[in-house]
Motif scaffolding. Sequence first.
Motif, mmCIF file in Angstrom:
data_model
loop_
_atom_site.group_PDB
_atom_site.id
_atom_site.type_symbol
_atom_site.label_atom_id
_atom_site.label_comp_id
_atom_site.label_asym_id
_atom_site.label_seq_id
_atom_site.Cartn_x
_atom_site.Cartn_y
_atom_site.Cartn_z
ATOM 1 N N ARG A 69 -1.554 -0.037 -5.068
ATOM 2 C CA ARG A 69 -1.134 0.585 -3.814
ATOM 3 C C ARG A 69 0.384 0.719 -3.816
ATOM 4 N N SER A 70 0.863 1.868 -3.370
ATOM 5 C CA SER A 70 2.304 2.077 -3.229
ATOM 6 C C SER A 70 2.538 3.046 -2.085
ATOM 7 N N ALA A 71 3.777 3.140 -1.644
ATOM 8 C CA ALA A 71 4.111 4.070 -0.560
ATOM 9 C C ALA A 71 3.791 5.505 -0.971
ATOM 10 N N GLU A 72 4.005 5.812 -2.250
ATOM 11 C CA GLU A 72 3.743 7.168 -2.746
ATOM 12 C C GLU A 72 2.247 7.429 -2.913
ATOM 13 N N SER A 73 1.462 6.388 -3.157
ATOM 14 C CA SER A 73 0.019 6.540 -3.398
ATOM 15 C C SER A 73 -0.775 5.509 -2.602
ATOM 16 N N PRO A 74 -0.809 5.654 -1.258
ATOM 17 C CA PRO A 74 -1.522 4.666 -0.448
ATOM 18 C C PRO A 74 -3.024 4.621 -0.741
ATOM 19 N N GLU A 75 -3.572 5.700 -1.313
ATOM 20 C CA GLU A 75 -4.998 5.715 -1.672
ATOM 21 C C GLU A 75 -5.258 4.965 -2.970
ATOM 22 N N GLY A 76 -4.180 4.659 -3.685
ATOM 23 C CA GLY A 76 -4.278 3.845 -4.885
ATOM 24 C C GLY A 76 -4.268 4.626 -6.179
ATOM 25 N N VAL A 77 -3.794 3.945 -7.220
ATOM 26 C CA VAL A 77 -3.734 4.504 -8.566
ATOM 27 C C VAL A 77 -4.526 3.566 -9.481
#
Length: 174
Positions: A69-77
């Motif tokens: 999870r990150s601010a750029e990819s809240p849906e997850g990588v």
Amino acid sequence: MNDIAEFQPGEILRALEAHHVDYVVIGAIAAIAAGAPILTTDLDVTPSRSEENVERLSFALRDLDAKLRSAESPEGVPFPIDVDSLATAETWTLVTRAGDLDVVFAPAGTQGYEDLRRGARRERIAGISVPVAALADVIRSKEAANREKDAMALPILRRTLEGVRSRSSHGRRG
């Protein structure tokens, strides 16, 4: 995810328990279990670093469809969830199908799992008996982390701890 309506800590805890992961619940959920009147949309845990335990943790994370999870990819990588990968970082901020999960091997101000396990007690969270860090340990960690969001919560946590200690001492006298 970060939506309280979609946050299902019980599902995350059931996966950890089903895989026999050695861990302690920390952070806001531990504070809530102690009676703190706060809200959260994530679960924080500190697992044992033993290789066998990290392997069990990796199975639980795969069952939960964990992603970074990150601010750029809240849906997850997606990332490789295995012992070697998990050993490369102190903290993993994850999104799962049951909500956000932070895996923190050594929370600020602590020596990690063995340190937190000493003061932990089993509490019922979402109907499951799980190991939960002592509120004093949660406070110690939040003080050491020195983050703005922790500084805002600390007065509430300290008042809660005073109340817990007061009720405990009254129980011993009566």
